[in-house]
Design a protein around this motif. Structure first.
Motif, PDB file in Angstrom:
ATOM      1  N   CYS A  13       0.836  -1.214   0.000  1.00 30.72           N
ATOM      2  CA  CYS A  13       0.000   0.000   0.000  1.00 30.72           C
ATOM      3  C   CYS A  13       0.865   1.256   0.000  1.00 30.72           C
ATOM      4  O   CYS A  13       0.581   2.225  -0.718  1.00 30.72           O
ATOM      5  CB  CYS A  13      -0.934   0.008   1.199  1.00 30.72           C
ATOM      6  SG  CYS A  13      -2.272  -1.178   1.086  1.00 30.72           S
ATOM      7  N   THR A  16       2.425   1.611  -3.422  1.00 30.99           N
ATOM      8  CA  THR A  16       1.392   1.955  -4.400  1.00 30.99           C
ATOM      9  C   THR A  16       0.966   3.411  -4.262  1.00 30.99           C
ATOM     10  O   THR A  16       0.806   4.120  -5.264  1.00 30.99           O
ATOM     11  CB  THR A  16       0.175   1.032  -4.232  1.00 30.99           C
ATOM     12  OG1 THR A  16       0.608  -0.318  -4.349  1.00 30.99           O
ATOM     13  CG2 THR A  16      -0.875   1.315  -5.285  1.00 30.99           C
ATOM     14  N   ILE A  30      -4.971   3.928  -9.313  1.00 30.42           N
ATOM     15  CA  ILE A  30      -4.594   4.264  -7.943  1.00 30.42           C
ATOM     16  C   ILE A  30      -5.453   5.419  -7.425  1.00 30.42           C
ATOM     17  O   ILE A  30      -5.891   5.406  -6.278  1.00 30.42           O
ATOM     18  CB  ILE A  30      -3.087   4.585  -7.860  1.00 30.42           C
ATOM     19  CG1 ILE A  30      -2.296   3.294  -8.126  1.00 30.42           C
ATOM     20  CG2 ILE A  30      -2.726   5.173  -6.518  1.00 30.42           C
ATOM     21  CD1 ILE A  30      -0.831   3.488  -8.293  1.00 30.42           C
ATOM     22  N   ARG A  34      -7.792   5.093  -4.045  1.00 29.07           N
ATOM     23  CA  ARG A  34      -6.929   5.750  -3.063  1.00 29.07           C
ATOM     24  C   ARG A  34      -7.442   5.585  -1.623  1.00 29.07           C
ATOM     25  O   ARG A  34      -6.681   5.313  -0.715  1.00 29.07           O
ATOM     26  CB  ARG A  34      -6.797   7.233  -3.411  1.00 29.07           C
ATOM     27  CG  ARG A  34      -5.811   8.004  -2.576  1.00 29.07           C
ATOM     28  CD  ARG A  34      -5.717   9.430  -3.109  1.00 29.07           C
ATOM     29  NE  ARG A  34      -4.439  10.047  -3.192  1.00 29.07           N
ATOM     30  CZ  ARG A  34      -3.304   9.589  -3.664  1.00 29.07           C
ATOM     31  NH1 ARG A  34      -3.239   8.400  -4.140  1.00 29.07           N
ATOM     32  NH2 ARG A  34      -2.210  10.301  -3.686  1.00 29.07           N
ATOM     33  N   LEU A  37      -6.822   2.056  -0.347  1.00 23.78           N
ATOM     34  CA  LEU A  37      -5.379   1.867  -0.097  1.00 23.78           C
ATOM     35  C   LEU A  37      -4.974   2.503   1.223  1.00 23.78           C
ATOM     36  O   LEU A  37      -4.192   1.920   1.992  1.00 23.78           O
ATOM     37  CB  LEU A  37      -4.557   2.433  -1.255  1.00 23.78           C
ATOM     38  CG  LEU A  37      -4.628   1.647  -2.568  1.00 23.78           C
ATOM     39  CD1 LEU A  37      -3.981   2.437  -3.703  1.00 23.78           C
ATOM     40  CD2 LEU A  37      -3.962   0.295  -2.396  1.00 23.78           C
TER      41      LEU A  37
END
Length: 163
Positions: A13, A16, A30, A34, A37
């Motif tokens: 995470c 990323t 992404i 978001r 994550l």
């Protein structure tokens, strides 16, 4: 949940969120996920940080429990009755940790209840009892605890199972 999985999720995470937006192919994906994550990053990060504290707490409590159990065993071994000493002498005579006894004897029940000996197998009213590891080690060092100089151990009767 495994700490390894948690750390892996945290690192994935983190990577990323901070490296992913700089890769053109992944930036829209992404951006769309978001929030998820960040949620997974926070949860896995919190678990990763608190796991060592939880492990230390459990290890400390286990150690404390073992220490108290050992103290109880030592106190119990120091307060043996003469008949209980005779029973334990039988175990130490030929260095035999397992001896058969009648399960109906009060001394046997008392020693088993207090964790000095443990029942391995039972056949009718005869049980095979083993002196547990901690009491065995302690009695090997302090054999004077089971000595009965004024009252020698009586010979074992052939009708032991009837007691």
């Amino acid at each position: 949940l495994s700490p390894r999985v948690s750390v892996t999720v945290f690192l994935v995470c983190l990577t990323t969120l901070f490296v992913g937006p700089h890769v053109a192919d992944y930036a829209p994906l992404i951006q769309e996920h978001r929030v998820w994550l960040w949620v997974f990053l926070l949860i896995s990060g919190f678990y990763s940080v608190t796991f060592p504290a939880q492990w230390a707490w459990e290890a400390g409590m286990t150690s404390l429990t073992r220490r108290h159990a050992k103290r109880r065993i030592v106190a119990r071994l120091q307060s043996l009755t003469v008949r209980e000493k005779h029973i334990l002498q039988e175990h130490f005579e030929d260095n035999r940790r397992v001896v058969s006894w009648s399960i109906n004897r009060l001394e046997i029940a008392s020693l088993a209840h207090d964790g000095v000996i443990g029942l391995i197998q039972q056949q009718g009213s005869i049980g095979y009892f083993k002196v547990r590891d901690d009491p065995w080690a302690y009695l090997l060092e302090h054999k004077e605890l089971i000595e009965t100089p004024g009252e020698p151990k009586p010979p074992r009767s052939k009708n032991e199972w009837m007691i």
